[in-house]
Design an enzyme around this catalytic site. Structure first.
Site, PDB file in Angstrom:
ATOM      1  N   TYR A   7      -1.544   0.537  10.966  1.00 25.70           N
ATOM      2  CA  TYR A   7      -2.039  -0.058   9.781  1.00 25.70           C
ATOM      3  C   TYR A   7      -0.565  -0.288   8.760  1.00 25.70           C
ATOM      4  O   TYR A   7      -0.231  -1.235   8.283  1.00 25.70           O
ATOM      5  CB  TYR A   7      -3.139   0.368   9.097  1.00 25.70           C
ATOM      6  CG  TYR A   7      -3.244   0.154   7.575  1.00 25.70           C
ATOM      7  CD1 TYR A   7      -3.930  -1.212   7.307  1.00 25.70           C
ATOM      8  CD2 TYR A   7      -2.894   0.903   6.554  1.00 25.70           C
ATOM      9  CE1 TYR A   7      -3.904  -1.627   5.872  1.00 25.70           C
ATOM     10  CE2 TYR A   7      -3.170   0.679   5.153  1.00 25.70           C
ATOM     11  CZ  TYR A   7      -3.663  -0.863   4.928  1.00 25.70           C
ATOM     12  OH  TYR A   7      -3.882  -1.197   3.538  1.00 25.70           O
TER      13      TYR A   7
ATOM     14  N   THR B 172       0.724  -1.170   0.078  1.00 26.57           N
ATOM     15  CA  THR B 172       0.011   0.062   0.078  1.00 26.57           C
ATOM     16  C   THR B 172       0.857   1.226  -0.151  1.00 26.57           C
ATOM     17  O   THR B 172       2.016   1.309   0.568  1.00 26.57           O
ATOM     18  CB  THR B 172      -1.060   0.071   1.091  1.00 26.57           C
ATOM     19  OG1 THR B 172      -1.324   1.380   1.500  1.00 26.57           O
ATOM     20  CG2 THR B 172      -0.152  -0.480   2.426  1.00 26.57           C
TER      21      THR B 172
ATOM     22  N   GLU C  49       0.357   3.638   1.753  1.00 22.96           N
ATOM     23  CA  GLU C  49       0.353   4.162   3.417  1.00 22.96           C
ATOM     24  C   GLU C  49       1.949   3.644   3.894  1.00 22.96           C
ATOM     25  O   GLU C  49       2.384   4.520   4.807  1.00 22.96           O
ATOM     26  CB  GLU C  49      -0.674   3.378   4.074  1.00 22.96           C
ATOM     27  CG  GLU C  49      -2.051   3.747   3.930  1.00 22.96           C
ATOM     28  CD  GLU C  49      -2.395   5.309   4.402  1.00 22.96           C
ATOM     29  OE1 GLU C  49      -1.731   5.765   5.475  1.00 22.96           O
ATOM     30  OE2 GLU C  49      -2.806   6.242   3.784  1.00 22.96           O
TER      31      GLU C  49
ATOM     32  N   LYS D 193       1.593  -3.235   7.607  1.00 24.67           N
ATOM     33  CA  LYS D 193       1.794  -3.484   6.141  1.00 24.67           C
ATOM     34  C   LYS D 193       3.334  -3.449   5.770  1.00 24.67           C
ATOM     35  O   LYS D 193       3.933  -4.103   4.972  1.00 24.67           O
ATOM     36  CB  LYS D 193       0.958  -2.524   5.259  1.00 24.67           C
ATOM     37  CG  LYS D 193      -0.513  -2.861   5.088  1.00 24.67           C
ATOM     38  CD  LYS D 193      -0.649  -3.802   4.019  1.00 24.67           C
ATOM     39  CE  LYS D 193      -2.010  -4.066   4.136  1.00 24.67           C
ATOM     40  NZ  LYS D 193      -2.565  -5.278   2.964  1.00 24.67           N
TER      41      LYS D 193
HETATM   42  P1  GDP Z   1      -6.502   5.974   3.458  1.00 22.23           P
HETATM   43  O1  GDP Z   1      -5.573   6.995   2.688  1.00 22.23           O
HETATM   44  O2  GDP Z   1      -6.195   4.698   3.541  1.00 22.23           O
HETATM   45  O3  GDP Z   1      -6.280   6.654   5.089  1.00 22.23           O
HETATM   46  O4  GDP Z   1      -8.013   6.429   2.949  1.00 22.23           O
HETATM   47  P2  GDP Z   1      -9.199   6.947   3.839  1.00 22.23           P
HETATM   48  O5  GDP Z   1     -10.293   7.337   2.498  1.00 22.23           O
HETATM   49  O6  GDP Z   1      -9.722   6.598   4.975  1.00 22.23           O
HETATM   50  O7  GDP Z   1      -8.742   8.467   4.045  1.00 22.23           O
HETATM   51  C1  GDP Z   1      -8.066   9.537   3.089  1.00 22.23           C
HETATM   52  C2  GDP Z   1      -8.058  10.672   3.879  1.00 22.23           C
HETATM   53  O8  GDP Z   1      -9.074  11.563   4.162  1.00 22.23           O
HETATM   54  C3  GDP Z   1      -7.112  10.701   4.848  1.00 22.23           C
HETATM   55  O9  GDP Z   1      -6.157  11.642   4.933  1.00 22.23           O
HETATM   56  C4  GDP Z   1      -8.182  11.081   5.932  1.00 22.23           C
HETATM   57  O10 GDP Z   1      -7.506  11.660   7.237  1.00 22.23           O
HETATM   58  C5  GDP Z   1      -8.974  12.039   5.267  1.00 22.23           C
HETATM   59  N1  GDP Z   1     -10.428  12.118   5.836  1.00 22.23           N
HETATM   60  C6  GDP Z   1     -11.093  13.228   6.232  1.00 22.23           C
HETATM   61  N2  GDP Z   1     -12.157  13.165   6.883  1.00 22.23           N
HETATM   62  C7  GDP Z   1     -12.408  11.657   6.675  1.00 22.23           C
HETATM   63  C8  GDP Z   1     -13.613  10.767   7.200  1.00 22.23           C
HETATM   64  O11 GDP Z   1     -14.381  11.317   7.589  1.00 22.23           O
HETATM   65  N3  GDP Z   1     -13.195   9.604   7.082  1.00 22.23           N
HETATM   66  C9  GDP Z   1     -12.214   8.905   6.679  1.00 22.23           C
HETATM   67  N4  GDP Z   1     -11.769   7.753   6.417  1.00 22.23           N
HETATM   68  N5  GDP Z   1     -11.037   9.810   6.330  1.00 22.23           N
HETATM   69  C10 GDP Z   1     -11.181  11.255   5.998  1.00 22.23           C
END
Ligand code: GDP
Length: 311
Positions: free
Chosen positions: A136, A113, A115, A140
């Protein structure tokens, strides 16, 4: 995709008291019905139960293993760090061990990933050092290195696909893209008034999942295993995602979106941007644009509520 290519597909499923096969129900064929036979078989198992993995390898004798299972939510990994390490990290080792001990010649794909890059400066490619920023990502990272070690130590065909965020209408509802498209559709339908989000400034390289599945398949058919970055080479902020999603249905997201610090992460990954040069040279290039992706997801969530596509 594998079924359409004529593969016999075996999936591992975790037992739950509620149904959890919604994303594959359209594929599943009732063995008591009379329709065409579908080459899809599901087996109960769990990444935390090595015996179930050994059994699966023994019974199925796979040619290719696509290891996509994990506790995959970054925010949740801060609440359940040890569980995430067990399932996402050690779980990978357990499958590698099940394959190695059985003498299997199966090709192994590891869902690595973006990440892993964490706070590394963008753009990120196969040579960028990893700086993981969550339980996470740390889990990974361990899995990534186990894959490399099994490749080198035991000469296994074990590949890391380092995929940047990939989205589709089947994305889990708590990831930010799907959370936004579902909420936008629901607000348009008059069913919801507010949307609570965390950090709107983070940038992600979002691509269209079906094209990433093509990349996974490609990586499993080439001569040599390795570590490969897959992404679009274009990044956008969460804010820009909101602009596209709400703009598509002529709403202004500022009227509905509120910040809830609950969704902030203790350590954030600010900026992920792929340098997909190597994948491009291998012939993989995404076709769906950022705007196209948002619209595919919006259309699906609108349709689910019986609303027409504005496009
Ligand atoms: P990630 O890149 O695997 O963490 O995928 P996510 O879709 O969970 O998050 C992408 C980005 O969106 C991260 O930087 C989060 O901090 C931001 N983000 C902002 N608001 C939200 C929220 O309400 N839910 C999630 N999941 N991410 C959020």
């Amino acid at each position: 995709m594998l079924l359409s290519k004529g593969y016999e597909v075996h999936g591992m499923i975790r037992r739950a008291s509620t149904f959890n096969t919604g994303r594959i129900d359209h594929l599943y064929h009732d063995p008591h019905g009379n329709g065409d036979k579908v080459n899809l078989y599901l087996h109960y198992g769990d990444l935390s139960a090595p015996q179930s993995l050994t059994d699966l390898v023994y019974n199925v004798q796979p040619d290719e293993v696509y290891h996509l299972a994990a506790q995959s939510h970054v925010r949740v990994s801060f609440d359940m760090p040890e569980y995430t390490g067990d399932v996402t990290g050690l779980g990978t080792t357990r499958i590698l061990e099940a394959l190695r001990r059985s003498g299997s010649k199966a090709r192994f794909y590891q869902a690595s990933t973006s990440e892993l890059f964490g706070s590394a400066n963008p753009p990120q490619n196969e040579d960028t050092p990893f700086l993981p920023r969550s339980p996470y990502a740390a889990a990974k990272m361990y899995a990534y290195w186990m894959v490399r070690n099994y490749r080198e130590a035991y000469n296994m065909f074990a590949t890391n696909g380092i995929l940047f965020n990939h989205e589709s209408p089947r994305r889990g509802e708590t990831f930010v893209t799907r959370k936004i498209t579902r909420a936008a559709a629901s607000i348009l339908a008059g069913r919801q008034k507010n949307l609570y989000l965390g950090n709107l400034d983070s940038k992600r390289d979002w691509g269209y999942a079906p094209e990433y599945v093509e990349a996974m398949y490609m990586l499993m058919q080439i001569d040599q295993p390795g570590d490969f970055v897959i992404g679009t080479g274009e990044a956008h902020t969460v804010r820009e995602f909101l602009d596209e999603a709400f703009g598509y249905i002529n709403l202004d997201w500022h009227d509905y979106v509120h910040i809830d610090p609950r969704y902030f992460r203790p350590t954030e990954v600010d900026y992920l941007l792929a340098d997909p040069t190597r994948a491009n040279q291998m012939g993989w290039k995404p076709r769906v644009t950022f705007r196209g992706l948002v619209r595919i997801m919006m259309d699906a969530d609108l349709e689910a509520l019986g609303l027409p596509s504005p496009g």
